[in-house]
Structures are given as structure tokens and as C-alpha cells.
Scaffold this motif. Structure first.
Motif, PDB file in Angstrom:
ATOM      1  N   SER A 773      -2.807  59.858  50.043  1.00 44.31           N
ATOM      2  CA  SER A 773      -3.131  59.409  51.390  1.00 44.31           C
ATOM      3  C   SER A 773      -3.432  57.923  51.409  1.00 44.31           C
ATOM      4  O   SER A 773      -3.635  57.311  50.363  1.00 44.31           O
ATOM      5  CB  SER A 773      -4.343  60.185  51.927  1.00 44.31           C
ATOM      6  N   ARG A 780       3.467  53.713  50.156  1.00 45.37           N
ATOM      7  CA  ARG A 780       3.807  55.133  50.353  1.00 45.37           C
ATOM      8  C   ARG A 780       5.298  55.360  50.178  1.00 45.37           C
ATOM      9  O   ARG A 780       5.727  56.310  49.556  1.00 45.37           O
ATOM     10  CB  ARG A 780       3.370  55.597  51.750  1.00 45.37           C
ATOM     11  N   PRO A 801       2.374  63.935  51.042  1.00 42.41           N
ATOM     12  CA  PRO A 801       1.453  63.102  51.813  1.00 42.41           C
ATOM     13  C   PRO A 801       0.382  63.946  52.490  1.00 42.41           C
ATOM     14  O   PRO A 801       0.596  65.107  52.783  1.00 42.41           O
ATOM     15  CB  PRO A 801       2.350  62.440  52.849  1.00 42.41           C
ATOM     16  N   SER A 802      -0.767  63.352  52.681  1.00 37.59           N
ATOM     17  CA  SER A 802      -1.785  64.043  53.488  1.00 37.59           C
ATOM     18  C   SER A 802      -2.283  63.050  54.505  1.00 37.59           C
ATOM     19  O   SER A 802      -2.364  61.850  54.241  1.00 37.59           O
ATOM     20  CB  SER A 802      -2.928  64.507  52.584  1.00 37.59           C
ATOM     21  N   ALA A 803      -2.605  63.564  55.653  1.00 37.07           N
ATOM     22  CA  ALA A 803      -3.107  62.673  56.705  1.00 37.07           C
ATOM     23  C   ALA A 803      -4.418  62.069  56.234  1.00 37.07           C
ATOM     24  O   ALA A 803      -5.159  62.680  55.483  1.00 37.07           O
ATOM     25  CB  ALA A 803      -3.312  63.456  57.990  1.00 37.07           C
ATOM     26  N   ASP A 804      -4.677  60.839  56.646  1.00 29.87           N
ATOM     27  CA  ASP A 804      -5.903  60.153  56.219  1.00 29.87           C
ATOM     28  C   ASP A 804      -7.140  60.999  56.482  1.00 29.87           C
ATOM     29  O   ASP A 804      -7.263  61.644  57.505  1.00 29.87           O
ATOM     30  CB  ASP A 804      -6.037  58.820  56.942  1.00 29.87           C
TER      31      ASP A 804
END
Length: 894
Positions: A773, A780, A801-804
RNA sequence: GGGCCGUUAGCUCAGCGGUAGAGCAUUCGCCUUACACGCGAAGGGCCGCAGGUUCGAAUCCUGCACGGCCCACCA
């Protein structure tokens, strides 16, 4: 090559290639003939024919072979001349020791038979040594083998002697020389070594002739007092002023001797009065010269007292005479004081027995003008020494040079080419005849009875001619013109004066050009504690045993990688195992590459340069860029004779970058289903590995030759030997700062995730899932574009990916390359442990951020440091601050 | 007495103006289908001491200490 074995077995490979190189004349320059460019030429420092090779020889010859192979690889004509040195005193001593074991001396044998014995024995020795050099892999030009005492070299010796004689550079004279009583010969000044030994300083009282008080002298050698012809004091020494000019009565002999004043006397030493023994002390000899004092020779060349020493002492050895003189002085009340005294004693460099300074008739070479030429050559850069730090000692030695005593009273060597008429020789001003052959008759009296001078020349006299005698000098051949001046001389610093300087002088005198443009000075091989290896210390490592045990390449590489210019090498067996392991690494990486290439190579090999850049992955472009850098750097280092550093660059490139990163990444495509995708890694693997092996070949010739043989079809080469295949080349278009930077970021991520795995004790078999993240889109994008690299190298099941802010429960955190990584480890992770880990990291980052902040807040730094430096610090600070913020965030939610 | 070289992780040594690296050794985890002569990770250093130059020094300068080598005629 059988690719079945997991472990490299050096012996059969070495045997095969050693024979092949030799039988194919890979290194002959005779056949090739003069080319357009200057060839790369080395003459070997000829080992003495005294026994087998030791590690010092292994080092010296490995370094030379590295240079020779290196230049041949790069397309230059090379010539490395093999040979041996007859070794004068050293060799004769070995033979004399053998005779002694049988209870005989050389005199029992007689001159001619003795020399014959030496010839036979030394030629056996020669065979052994040359065979060992061959086994070491040395690319010598075997057609040129020379020996300092073979007929061609004898011709050179005679020519040089006659040349010096004609120019008045050689003369015979009665001078103070260093005499080795044990070896029975004169030595040159540099053949004397000095040892600190325990001794005494005896104070002896000499009364005035008239019976009044007189004075005391101090000496370390009381036995020489029998030859005293004066006592010297300093002219301004108040204590003795009144005695100057008076006559003393020398005890035990009753000889009248004067007190003289001389500046050479050091008033503060001893009693301030020096006994003067002109015949047995170089200083005293000079004092005597200044004051016209007579010589009284009391010690003979056999080390025994002469009749001149008086009937009570004649025939006694120096040691016995000392005891008796002391006893007699004591009895006469002349011995006033005995102090312990450490002082340095001159000893023979060959047998370590105490040298006796004696006045003797010897041949000398006048050195001043010769040295001036050599000095000029080093000053104007025609001759350079590597490392440069040896230049100063070298020039200082040349500046303070003294005449060179070249006659030796031994039998093994070049007989001095001088003849004396038996009838005329006693006449005043008689000039002997100089020439190799016996003159038919004396030009003066026409008599035919002529005797040759019984002495032989210093072994270093012939060694000094080596760089041109091996090419047939004095004949002015094309061969000589082509090879002279030679390129570089490789040797240890211990013979810088003994040999290197003398070659420079004789080369400049005989041919008007330096004998070699460079001298590459290496250190001495010592044991791991830094002690010199010697039989008596029992710390000798036999290179042959090491070759048997670990392979020649391992021995060579371990010597080379430690051979920093001019520095001694503390050598231990462990250092070879490291190199043996490296050889094994080469073996296995080639095994891997071959296993992943097609059965048979396509015509012209696997294409590399014709591949489309789009067909190349980041890791391909990266390894090619790294490879190009390694090639460039290695070449720069070799130019400066930085052999150890060059070996290190190649070692690091092959093991770390190529094996640990590139080979692993190549597996992704090689083990995948997409056949078309395999072309690029295959071509890159084959070319980069082959090229690296070529660069390593000078250091490890056997294994690289073997592996090259298996790889060459895949790079489209057909040369019979690696050295005939051309140097690896890679154009500037393969440089890629971008690839190096991007791979650097990915490597950082992989390392961070591996560390995390390890610290969390995640079993290596466990595939973990990672969420990334934050960060800039640039970071990224790079990560996800090459997510496969990270997944594969860090052994992940997935990377997404992970959301912030979305941090999974029970996860560990790592920050790298501008991103935050979460590793959910349900059941595996210990939250308090993870908190501790992060806090530690936060602490570390806080220190770093604070340090950088302080630096940036410093007005002096901002106003005076260069801009790029400020920007660098700003970047570092921003990076640290960002990482800190991320970790603190995570800690908060933990 | 003069000169040269060295003093950096436990060991051997790189680095030679932007506060430290390698190999070996140590510890931990791994027989991950090239390699256990292997792979991954970790710990470990006020860069001999004291001054100086510099915004900044392991890095340049000056002393000093210790070690080694070379040279020199202190009997």
C-alpha cells in the motif's frame, strides 16, 4: 564434458588442458613472428635451481600468467620467456651440504668434476621446476627456455664484461669487501643482511708508550685489536685533545700506534676513542686512508688468525682468538669494563654466518654512471614501478650506490673472462687480457702460458642481462628488436635492488633502452600470522600439495585475490577453500545454464544482439548493464596491475549479481510454459556466463577452459581454445542506469520481505501473501509490473495492492522502496513481538531522520555544500521521514 | 639515525572528502529439482590517539603511539 557431477573435479581437467595448451603451442611467439603492434613481453624471474617451487614462486608466476593470458585474451601477441638461474652461491651451498653429508668438501672432488656434478644435478632440478610451472598453468613460450649458464647466456656475459672493460666500467682492485668465511667468497654490499645480535662492549685500556695513563677504547670485537694501527678520537673532544699525536703501546703486541683525530668519531659512544683496525672494518679502512695508516691483516679468508696476529694467536678461529685475547687482556690488567650490548651483525644472505670485512683483491663494476642512466629513466617515466610507492626507495638506493663487487671465490658460475700471462703478470702496470677464449699468446712476451682468473662472476651479473640475453643479445637480431624492451617485470620487493635496478642499469647501458617499461612489485607470501614461511618454523605450505587437494585454479585464485600491490599475503589453507568453492560455483552455474539450453546449439549460437529490446525483460537489461560495468571496471583495474581488485570484481559479479539474482530470476521464464519467452534468458545466460568465464580465465585457466568448451557453440564460437576466441565485448548501448535503478528498488523489496519472513520465523515452505500500500504511482507501477520477480524471490503466494490504511489484522509490516507491505500471518504472528520489532525500527529511523534534519538546518551546510549534495540529503531525509510516518501509523493501529 | 608501509567488524583486508563494506568465522532458519564446496537472514565497528583544514574527515594536513619492512660506517 560430463555434466553429471555436482562437484568439480579439477585433476582430470587440469591434466587434459595442460597437455593441450602445450602441444598446440598456444603460447609460442616464435612461430607467429613480428606483428604490427608491440607484443606483450615478460621474462620470468628465473627461479634458482636449488629445489622445488614454493608458494612465493606460485604467487609470482600466477601473477605473470594472469597478465600474459589477460593480454592474449585481448588480442595482443604475447611472449613469456621461461628459464632458470644457476644461482651461484646458493646452489653451490646445496651441493656442498650434500658432499658434507658424505664427509667430503668440494676440494676433495676438484674443480672440474665438481662443476660437472653441479651441472648434472642442476639440470634435474631445472626439469622439476619447469614441470611445476607447467602444472601451475603458466602460458610460457616453451621454445625459448633459457638458463643463466647455458652457452647463449655465457655469450652475453662475456660480451657485457668486455663492454664494461672497454669503457673502463670494470676494474680490479684491492678493497674492503664483505667476506663470507663459511662460503669462502666475497659478497656484494647488498648480499649482506643485518641481524640484531646480543654481544658485549668491552672497554680496553691502551697505555701511552711512555708508560703513562693513555686511554680506553670500546669495542665489540676485541680480537681485531691485534690488527690495530691507530686510535682515533674526535678533534674537538676535550678529554683527548692532549693525546692527539701521541703514541700508544698496543697491548699484547707492543706495537706503537698513534692517536689520530678524525671527524668520523662519535664522542658520545663508548669511551669516545675508537680503535682503528683498517684491515677488518670498513670505517677503519677509510680512517686509515685519511691518515696514511698501515694495514695489518690479522684474520685470513679462512676465518682464522694469521701469523701477523702473533704466534700466540695464529691459527686460532675468530671465536677462539676473541676468548684468548680477552683472557690475556684481563691478565695484563687492560680489560676495564664489560657491558652487555646489542648490535647489528652483518651476515651472509645465503648461509647467515657472520660476514668478515676483509681487504681483498676483487673485480668491481663502477656504478655511478650506470646508476645515473637508470635514475634518469625512472625520473622521466620511461620506467615505472607499480605500486608507485617503491619509486622513492628505488631512486634513493640508486643515488647512494657504491661500486659492485662482482667476483666470487666459488666454482659454480661464469668464470671471469680474464687471462694473465704467467711471466708478465707480476710486472707493475700489467694489464690482463679480457676475452672468453684463451688467448694464443701474451702480446708482450709472446709466451703461451696464460692462466684464467680463478674467480666466477656474481650470479646477479648474469641475471642483470636476462631481459636481453634471453633474446640472443649481443646478436642484433630481429627477434631481439621485436621483443625488447619487454613490457613488465613481475617480482617481489626483496630483489628490487639486487636484480631490478641492475637490469635497468645493464639494459640501458647495453641497448640504450630500458629492459622493461613497468615493474610490478608484489609482496611476500607469509603464514597466516604474518611470519615468513620457513622449513625451520615448520609453517611452510607446499603449493603442490594445495594443487592436489583443492585444484590449481583454487590456489591461483586465492593468491591473486589477496595480491594487493606491494603487500604481503598472509596465506592460510582456509583461503584456498573459499576459492575452491568459487570454482565449484562456476561449475554449477554452467551446469545450470547448459541444462536450460537446447540440446544442440543453433547455427551461429543463441542470438543476443539481434533480440528485440522488447523481448528483453528488466532483469535481462539489468544483468547486461551490470556485466558491462564489470567488464569495464576489471579492465581499468588490470591496466594498473590491480590484480586482486580485478579478481574481486569478477567474483562479486558472478556470485552475487549473476548467480544469486539473475539466474534465479531467469528461472521464472525457463520453468514457465511459454516456450517463446525462453529465448531471451537463454541467450543472456549463455553470453554473460561465457564472457565472465573468459574474464576469469587468466585467474582460473583450467576450469574456465573446460566450461568454455561446453558453452562456446551457444554463443556461436568455434575457437579451439578460450584464448583464441576473442575478448568479451558489449557495446555502450547496453549501459542502463534505469535498469540498475529499477532492479535496485525491487531487490530492496525482496530483501525486506525476506528479512521479515526470517524474523517472523515463517517456514521457507510457507507461501505468504503480501499486500502493498501507499507510495507514489511510479513505485507501485514498478512493483506490480515486476510483481512476479518479488513473488518468486520472496516466495509469496500473492502480491496485491491494498487500499491505504487497510491493514489486515495479525499482519507484519515492512517498508521498502517507498511502499508499505503487510504480511497477514494469522496464527504465526506474535503481536507483541511485531510491536517490538517495529518500535526498534522506528527508533533507528528517528535517529537517522533527526541527523539529516539537523544537517539540513545547518546554515553553513546549505550555503556552502554543493547543490547535488544538499539534494541528496533532502532526498534521504524525505525518505526516512516517510518511512517513519508509515511505521508510526501502523504502530498506532496495532 | 633516516625512509617507506600499515593501524577499519573476532580474523584477513577493501574503501581514501558526504558518519562504513567484502570474504572467512559466529548465530538462526532451510536437503527451495545448478550448487550444503549451497540458499536465505541476523548479530558485530566512537575506522590507533591528539590536534588542525573543511559546511562536512575513516578518507586531507601536523604531531604522537604501536607494528612491520627497507636503508645507514655508531666502534
Amino acid at each position: 564434458m560430463s555434466m553429471l557431477e555436482k562437484t568439480y573435479d579439477p585433476q582430470p581437467v587440469e591434466k587434459k588442458w595442460c597437455a593441450a595448451w602445450r602441444s598446440s603451442r598456444l603460447f609460442g611467439s616464435k612461430a607467429g613472428g613480428p606483428g604490427s603492434d608491440r607484443p606483450f613481453v615478460i621474462v620470468i624471474p628465473p627461479p634458482n635451481v636449488t629445489g622445488a617451487l614454493h608458494l612465493g614462486h606460485a604467487l609470482n608466476n600466477t601473477l605473470q600468467d594472469i597478465l600474459v593470458r589477460w593480454h592474449k585474451l585481448h588480442g595482443r601477441a604475447v611472449c613469456w620467456v621461461p628459464g632458470t638461474d644457476h644461482g651461484g652461491i646458493a646452489t653451490q651451498n646445496v651441493m656442498e651440504r650434500q658432499l658434507k653429508a658424505e664427509g667430503k668438501t668440494r676440494h676433495d672432488v676438484g674443480r672440474e668434476p665438481f662443476v660437472e656434478m653441479m651441472r648434472t644435478w642442476s639440470s634435474d632440478c631445472k626439469k622439476t621446476i619447469l614441470g611445476q610451472l607447467d602444472r601451475l598453468g603458466c602460458g610460457l613460450d616453451w621454445d625459448r627456455e633459457a638458463f643463466t649458464m647455458d652457452p647463449e647466456r655465457a655469450k652475453a656475459v662475456h660480451a657485457a664484461f668486455e663492454h664494461y672493460w672497454a669503457k673502463g666500467l670494470i676494474y680490479r682492485g684491492e678493497r674492503m669487501v664483505n667476506w663470507c668465511v663459511r662460503c669462502g667468497t666475497a659478497l656484494s654490499d647488498i648480499e649482506v643482511e643485518y641481524e640484531e645480535r646480543k654481544g658485549h662492549l668491552w672497554h680496553i685500556h691502551y697505555p701511552l708508550k711512555d708508560g703513562s695513563e693513555g686511554l680506553a677504547v670500546a669495542t665489540t670485537r676485541p680480537e681485531t685489536m691485534l690488527g690495530d694501527t691507530a686510535v682515533a678520537v674526535h678533534p674537538s673532544d676535550e678529554r683527548y685533545k692532549g693525546l692527539i699525536g701521541k703514541t700508544l703501546s698496543l697491548p699484547l703486541t707492543g706495537r706503537d700506534i698513534p692517536v689520530v683525530a678524525d671527524d668520523a668519531v662519535e664522542s658520545s659512544f663508548g669511551t669516545g676513542a675508537v680503535k682503528v683496525t683498517p684491515a677488518h672494518d670498513p670505517n677503519d679502512f677509510e680512517i686509515a686512508g685519511r691518515h696514511g695508516l698501515p694495514l695489518v691483516k690479522v684474520i685470513g679468508p679462512d676465518g682464522k688468525m694469521t701469523p701477523e696476529a702473533g704466534s700466540a694467536y695464529a691459527g686460532l678461529s675468530r671465536e677462539k682468538a676473541r676468548d684468548k685475547v680477552l683472557e690475556d687482556l684481563k691478565a695484563g690488567g687492560h680489560l676495564r669494563k664489560t657491558d652487555d650490548h646489542r648490535h647489528s651483525v652483518g651476515v651472509c644472505y645465503r648461509c647467515l654466518s657472520a660476514v668478515e670485512p676483509l681487504v681483498s683483491k676483487q673485480w668491481f663494476v663502477r656504478m655511478k654512471d650506470l646508476a645515473a642512466q637508470a635514475l634518469k629513466a625512472v625520473q622521466d617515466g620511461r620506467f615505472r614501478i607499480f605500486p608507485e610507492s617503491w619509486t622513492k626507495p628505488y631512486t634513493e638506493w640508486l643515488s647512494g650506490i657504491r661500486d659492485w663487487c662482482v667476483s666470487r671465490q666459488i666454482w659454480w658460475g661464469h668464470r671471469i673472462p680474464v687471462w694473465y700471462c704467467t711471466t708478465c703478470r707480476e710486472q707493475d702496470g700489467y694489464t690482463p687480457l679480457v676475452g672468453a677464449d684463451r688467448p694464443a699468446a701474451c702480446p708482450a712476451c709472446k709466451g703461451t702460458a696464460l692462466d684464467q682468473d680463478p674467480d666466477v662472476l656474481d650470479t646477479w651479473f648474469s641475471s642483470a642481462l636476462w631481459p636481453f640475453s634471453v633474446f640472443g643479445w649481443p646478436d642484433k637480431s630481429e627477434d631481439l628488436a621485436y621483443h625488447y624492451p619487454t613490457t613488465v617485470l613481475v617480482t617481489g620487493y626483496e630483489i628490487l635492488y639486487l636484480w631490478v635496478a641492475r637490469m635497468q642499469m645493464s639494459g640501458l647501458e647495453a641497448l640504450g633502452q630500458v629492459p622493461f617499461e613497468h615493474a610490478y612489485i608484489h609482496g611476500i607470501v607469509r603464514d597466516k600470522k604474518g611470519k615468513k614461511m620457513s622449513k625451520s618454523l615448520g609453517n611452510v605450505i607446499d603449493p603442490l600439495v594445495m594443487m592436489d587437494k583443492y585444484g590449481t585454479d583454487a590456489l591461483r585464485f586465492s593468491l591473486a585475490v589477496q595480491a594487493h600491490p606491494g603487500k604481503d599475503i598472509p596465506f592460510s589453507e582456509e583461503s584456498i577453500t573459499g576459492s575452491r568453492n568459487f570454482a565449484n560455483k562456476l561449475w554449477n552455474s554452467t551446469r545450470f545454464v547448459l541444462m536450460n539450453l537446447p540440446e544442440t546449439a543453433p547455427e551461429g549460437g543463441l542470438p543476443l544482439k539481434t533480440l528485440k529490446p522488447s523481448a528483453l525483460d528488466l532483469c535481462d537489461r539489468w544483468i547486461l548493464a551490470e556485466y558491462r560495468q564489470a567488464l569495464t571496471r576489471t579492465r581499468e583495474l588490470m591496466k594498473e596491475y590491480e590484480v586482486a581488485a580485478a579478481a574481486d570484481v569478477l567474483y562479486g559479479f558472478l556470485w552475487d549479481r549473476f548467480c544469486d539474482w539473475y539466474v534465479e530470476l531467469a528461472k521464472i521464464r525457463l520453468q514457465g510454459a511459454d516456450e517463446a519467452a525462453k529465448a531471451a534468458p537463454r541467450a543472456v545466460l549463455a553470453h554473460v556466463l561465457t564472457g565472465t568465464l573468459k574474464m576469469l580465465h587468466p585467474f582460473m585457466p583450467y576450469i574456465t577452459e573446460e566450461l568454455y568448451g561446453a558453452l562456446k557453440p551457444f554463443v556461436g564460437e568455434t575457437a579451439d581454445f578460450l584464448l583464441r576466441s576473442g575478448a568479451p565485448e558489449l557495446g555502450a548501448e547496453w549501459e542502463s542506469e534505469g535498469a540498475i535503478r529499477e532492479m535496485g528498488r525491487l531487490i530492496e523489496v525482496v530483501k525486506a520481505l525476506r528479512t521479515l519472513r526470517s524474523e517472523m520465523c515463517a517456514p521457507p515452505g510457507l507461501r505468504i501473501s503480501v499486500l502493498a500500500s501507499g507510495g507514489e504511482s511510479r513505485d507501485r507501477d514498478l512493483l506490480f509490473k515486476y510483481g512476479e520477480y518479488v513473488r518468486f524471490l520472496a516466495r509469496l503466494s500473492e502480491l496485491k495492492p491494498s487500499a491505504d490504511g487497510e491493514r489486515p489484522q495479525h499482519s507484519a509490516t515492512a517498508v521498502a522502496s517507498g511502499l508499505t507491505f503487510f504480511v497477514p500471518l494469522e496464527g504465526v504472528i506474535d503481536l507483541s513481538k511485531e510491536r517490538q520489532r517495529l518500535e526498534k525500527e522506528v527508533g533507528r529511523l528517528e535517529v537517522e531522520a533527526a541527523r539529516l534534519a539537523a544537517k539540513l538546518a545547518d546554515a553553513d551546510f546549505i550555503s556552502r555544500a554543493p547543490r547535488e549534495q544538499i539534494e541528496l540529503s533532502q532526498g534521504q531525509h524525505a525518505d526516512a521521514a516517510a518511512r517513519l510516518a508509515r511505521l508510526k501509523d501502523v504502530l498506532k493501529t496495532l
